[in-house]
Scaffold this active site. Structure first.
Site, PDB file in Angstrom:
ATOM      1  N   LYS A 221       0.821  -1.257  -0.072  1.00  0.00           N
ATOM      2  CA  LYS A 221       0.049  -0.046   0.091  1.00  0.00           C
ATOM      3  C   LYS A 221       0.900   1.255   0.057  1.00  0.00           C
ATOM      4  O   LYS A 221       1.936   1.198   0.074  1.00  0.00           O
ATOM      5  CB  LYS A 221      -0.912   0.152   1.231  1.00  0.00           C
ATOM      6  N   ARG A 255      -3.513 -10.190   4.964  1.00  0.00           N
ATOM      7  CA  ARG A 255      -4.147 -10.111   3.769  1.00  0.00           C
ATOM      8  C   ARG A 255      -2.927  -9.692   2.813  1.00  0.00           C
ATOM      9  O   ARG A 255      -2.767  -8.591   3.110  1.00  0.00           O
ATOM     10  CB  ARG A 255      -5.478  -9.113   3.600  1.00  0.00           C
TER      11      ARG A 255
END
Length: 274
Positions: A221, A255
């Protein structure tokens, strides 16, 4: 701490890894990479071989300012993939990444095992009743607004306190409907600035007071690649560092896009605990 997936009790006292399979053309990292059956099955097989407990399938990109996708288009994208994977790897525990109850219902009835909802039921009033009807584990994430508006909604009185209050209210709503297995995801990158993401990670252990399993999704991210002044494709090392911190602060599920490295993180951190 266990969750029931299709009659199988998954013990989360040892953290598990959820591999990401995006079937959207515009995902921030792997958009458009898995377009055909062969590439999809190869990726799923690799993630399972590396040790993924869950495969998370999403057909609606939730990156900031993502294009809106109709419900019919989302279903058209995702349902054949669920069927394809289960026809080839029938034991796979598939997580359905959607905020729409119709998509969740169709995919769970096709053999999906759990639902991963970025909106915690706030973008579809029928979602929580649908989860209660299906009786599957439910991942609820903290977010404000929608993927199209969330980046303008980062004004908090107290970030962690506000997130705790949000989950308290949402979990009470699930309990009222008889939903048993609820996992919380603090939503790194969703309605949070770069600084707020790191504040949240730094105080992550405070979320353990919720007493529900915690999912951490920081894989590749922008909090990583913007800090390192690089790109998503070069953010694996940074992802591994933050995954390690997440595990030390109580994450039950990671995740990730890179399953092998995440499984190695879990093994090393668990060895450190022992």
């Amino acid at each position: 701490m266990t969750i029931n997936c299709k009659g199988q009790l998954i013990d989360l006292s040892t953290p598990k890894v959820m591999g990401v399979l995006n079937v959207t053309p515009d995902s921030f990292y792997d958009g458009g990479k898995y377009k055909d059956e062969a590439s999809i099955l190869k990726q799923v097989e690799q993630m399972l071989d590396y040790g993924a407990t869950f495969i998370d399938i999403g057909a609606y990109s939730s990156r900031p300012n993502a294009d809106h996708v109709s419900e019919d288009e989302e279903l058209h994208r995702i349902l054949p993939i669920v069927n394809l994977i289960l026809n080839t790897f029938p034991e796979t525990l598939i997580s359905i990444d959607t905020f729409r109850s119709k998509i969740a219902k169709h995919c769970i009835e096709a053999g999906g095992a759990l639902v991963n909802d970025i909106s915690a039921g706030k973008l579809d009033d029928a979602m929580l009743p649908t989860i209660a009807e299906l009786q599957v584990p439910y991942i609820m994430m903290h977010m404000r607004g929608t993927p199209q508006t969330m980046q303008g909604l980062t004004d908090y009185d107290d970030l962690v306190k506000d997130i705790l209050f949000y989950f308290s209210e949402r979990i009470n709503a699930t309990k009222a409907l008889g939903i048993v297995d609820v996992i919380v995801d603090p939503g790194f990158g969703f309605a949070k600035t770069l600084e707020q993401n790191f504040e949240l990670l730094n105080k992550l252990e405070l979320l353990k007071m919720i007493e529900n399993p915690l999912l951490v999704g920081v894989s590749r991210k922008s909090m990583i690649y913007k800090t390192l002044e690089t790109s998503a494709k070069d953010a694996l090392n940074g992802t591994t560092v933050l995954n390690t911190i997440g595990l030390q602060k109580g994450a039950s599920i990671l995740r990730v896009h890179d399953v092998k490295e995440a499984v190695e993180c879990v093994k090393l951190v668990e060895s450190l605990k022992r």
